[in-house]
Design a protein around this motif. Structure first.
Motif, PDB file in Angstrom:
ATOM      1  N   ASP A 569       0.858  -1.174   0.000  1.00  0.00           N
ATOM      2  CA  ASP A 569       0.000   0.000   0.000  1.00  0.00           C
ATOM      3  C   ASP A 569       0.897   1.228   0.000  1.00  0.00           C
ATOM      4  O   ASP A 569       1.496   1.580   1.023  1.00  0.00           O
ATOM      5  CB  ASP A 569      -0.907  -0.022   1.235  1.00  0.00           C
ATOM      6  N   SER A 571       0.412   4.247   0.051  1.00  0.00           N
ATOM      7  CA  SER A 571       0.072   5.343   0.963  1.00  0.00           C
ATOM      8  C   SER A 571       0.671   5.151   2.356  1.00  0.00           C
ATOM      9  O   SER A 571       0.784   6.100   3.128  1.00  0.00           O
ATOM     10  CB  SER A 571      -1.443   5.470   1.081  1.00  0.00           C
ATOM     11  N   LYS A 572       1.032   3.890   2.673  1.00  0.00           N
ATOM     12  CA  LYS A 572       1.595   3.610   3.992  1.00  0.00           C
ATOM     13  C   LYS A 572       3.115   3.650   4.015  1.00  0.00           C
ATOM     14  O   LYS A 572       3.729   3.583   5.070  1.00  0.00           O
ATOM     15  CB  LYS A 572       1.106   2.249   4.481  1.00  0.00           C
TER      16      LYS A 572
END
Length: 615
Positions: A569, A571-572
């Motif tokens: 992910d 975004s992480k």
């Protein structure tokens, strides 16, 4: 691979965790025995129901329990181990009778481990004892063999031996020197005891006879080795698990069967120094799992010395705090300053367990020591040949301890290249040639540095190795500061650590090779995995990769994981830059980049890259 403590009681086993000091193994000296006799249990001090309850609870936490045994078997008509040994004719002989000696139980006979019947009898005694007490390993001591008497001895008439009062090491048998054979009085004299005494002084008479007529004169040096081989065979036969044995006496080849500690050292500043080159020598001898009693066996060390010793001892391959029964208490929590040093140093050891375990695998498969002199990695620098105040773990992790009283800094030699502080990787040293640097080392600090071109696998650590080894991984990637092109490599071996052999091909092990490269345009980190099944089943993941020696993050961050398109992910993912501070001079900017928020399975090949230059 954890930090064992040499005390066995419920209270003491609880106090170390309460002090946030890691603890893996409870060790028991011979106070667990009934009258110092091997394979027995003291019914008063160690009532079996209470001991079994204690062991059930520590085993449930993943801790281990190891007891001491000596080779000398007490001459006692009511002692089953002795009677069974006598019936099977397992003892070393002198003029056709079992050779009589004295150690802690009093009069003893010594098993002849060159005799196959003895090996079977010894294994059966281990089995019987394991049914009584489910120990996890054996600590074999006094196996040079040590004898409190010398020569040809008989039981004294009309008096008790030993008396039960005074030092137990005073000879009370009736003995006479043996000097009428070429084995007991050879033309070539040795001076092993430091005094002019017969060759068989305080050991087995050199004219005594082993299996097939082999004289002790020819077999003496392999007594501890043969003891270890028999013990290894006996332990492995119990449950098919990998045995753990710790032996005082060793010979060429002992490292395949046993770990080694350096014997009854002293709690002195000289002895802390001796421990390093003794450890390095034994690694070269082929005994990689080696260490000294941390803080000294006797007399009690000073608080300052124990601080410095646990800082150093946390990085021994075999790391154990052990003291004489008669010495004042010196568990690591006895002094708050020592507890602080222990938390710092052992905390790092437990983060390094995957690296140390991989070095153990390499020692097993290649013979390379775990702890190495600096000249192993830098053979073309003669100034390093005699250096024994620093050492390497593996190829590139350098330990530089304080070894002198009252010092708050340490003079450390650095071969050419970039060395990053393990405790604070933003701090680094650039050595343009082999240079000596004065490093700050206040009481709770030990300097440990990681060399350039390395990928170091680490975990989060923990209070016990069972827990620590299941935590997520971090990779620490080091490039030389100021380079225009660079590469780094690292390795990781994982297995079920109770398998009889450390090897691939059994379906319960995984081997990973990590690589990294950097240029003015691109930084890339990737892995190649052999036999991934085991690591995938365990669920191990990489949560962070830290890359050192870079100029910053550019763009085009990408990661590919074998067989998974959406495993990451984006975004992480967190990229954090920290500017390096250098000792030794660095004109251009260089940073450490932490790539966090990852969840990469160790058991899958991956490639991670981004645009970034090396400073």
């Amino acid at each position: 691979m954890g930090i064992p403590q040499s005390f066995c009681s419920r209270g003491r086993s609880r106090k170390l965790p309460k002090a946030n000091i890691p603890l893996d193994v409870i060790w028991n000296d011979d106070d667990h025995m009934d009258g110092h006799k091997d394979f027995t249990l003291n019914p008063n001090a160690y009532p079996r129901p209470k001991l079994l309850d204690f062991l059930e609870r520590i085993h449930a936490r993943g801790m281990k329990y190891i007891v001491i045994i000596d080779p000398g078997i007490g001459v006692n008509s009511s002692y089953g181990t002795y009677q069974r040994g006598l019936a099977k004719d397992v003892f070393i002989k002198y003029e056709g009778k079992p050779y009589l000696a004295q150690v802690w139980p009093g009069a003893v006979n010594f098993p002849d481990f060159l005799n196959p019947t003895t090996v079977s009898w010894w294994g059966d005694e281990i089995r019987r004892f394991h049914e009584l007490v489910p120990v996890d390993g054996l600590w074999i001591d006094m196996n040079e063999a040590s004898n409190f008497c010398s020569g040809l001895c008989t039981l004294p008439e009309g008096k008790q031996c030993p008396t039960g009062t005074g030092p137990g090491w005073i000879c009370c048998l009736d003995c006479k020197n043996i000097t009428n054979t070429k084995w007991d009085d050879p033309p070539y004299k040795i001076n092993a005891s430091g005094t002019q005494v017969p060759i068989g002084y305080k050991t087995i008479a050199t004219s005594a006879v082993h299996y097939n007529g082999v004289r002790e004169y020819d077999a003496h040096s392999i007594y501890g080795f043969s003891h270890a081989v028999a013990t290894h065979k006996g332990l492995q036969a119990l449950e098919g698990k990998r045995p753990f044995i710790l032996s005082r006496s060793t010979f060429v080849g002992s490292g395949h069967y046993t770990a080694h500690w350096t014997g009854d050292n002293q709690g002195t500043w000289n002895d802390i120094k001796y421990s390093i080159y003794t450890m390095l020598n034994f690694g070269i001898f082929g005994v990689p799992m080696v260490g000294s009693d941390i803080c000294g066996f006797y007399p009690q060390p000073t608080e300052e010395l124990c601080n410095r010793w646990i800082e150093l001892g946390a990085f021994y391959p075999f790391s154990r705090d052990h003291a004489n029964y008669y010495s004042p208490r010196q568990e690591l929590y006895q002094w708050e300053t020592v507890a602080t040093s222990a938390r710092n140093a052992l905390g790092m050891r437990y983060k390094l367990l995957p690296y140390l375990y991989t070095l153990t695998y390499e020692a097993h498969t290649t013979g390379a020591p775990i702890a190495r002199p600096l000249f192993f990695s830098f053979p073309n620098i003669p100034d390093l040949y005699g250096l024994s105040t620093q050492f390497l773990l593996g190829e590139s992790l350098m330990v530089s301890p304080v070894l002198d009283q009252g010092r708050t800094n340490v003079s450390a030699v650095f071969p050419p290249g970039t060395w990053y502080s393990l405790f604070d990787p933003s701090q680094a040293i650039i050595s343009k040639e082999t240079q000596t640097f004065i490093l700050d080392a206040p009481l709770h600090v030990i300097n440990v540095h990681l060399y350039q071109n390395t990928i170091l696998p680490m975990q989060r650590g923990g209070m016990i190795s069972k827990e620590a080894r299941m935590t997520p991984f971090t990779l620490l990637v080091t490039f030389p500061a100021g380079a225009t092109n660079a590469n780094a490599k690292g390795r990781l071996f994982l297995d079920d650590d109770e398998l009889p052999e450390m090897e691939l091909g059994n379906g319960q092990s995984t081997y990973v090779e990590f690589s990294a490269s950097a240029s003015e345009q691109l930084v890339k980190v990737w892995s190649d995995v052999k036999e991934s099944k085991f690591a995938l089943e365990k669920g191990w993941v990489i949560e962070k990769i830290s890359v050192l020696g870079l100029s910053g993050v550019g763009g085009s961050f990408a990661i590919e994981v074998e067989g998974d398109v959406d495993i990451l992910d984006a975004s992480k993912v967190q990229l954090v830059e920290t500017e390096h501070k250098f000792m030794g001079g660095m004109e251009t900017k260089s940073v450490m980049v932490d790539v966090g928020g990852l969840n990469i399975p160790i058991g899958k090949k991956f490639t991670m890259s981004w645009k970034m230059g090396i400073s």
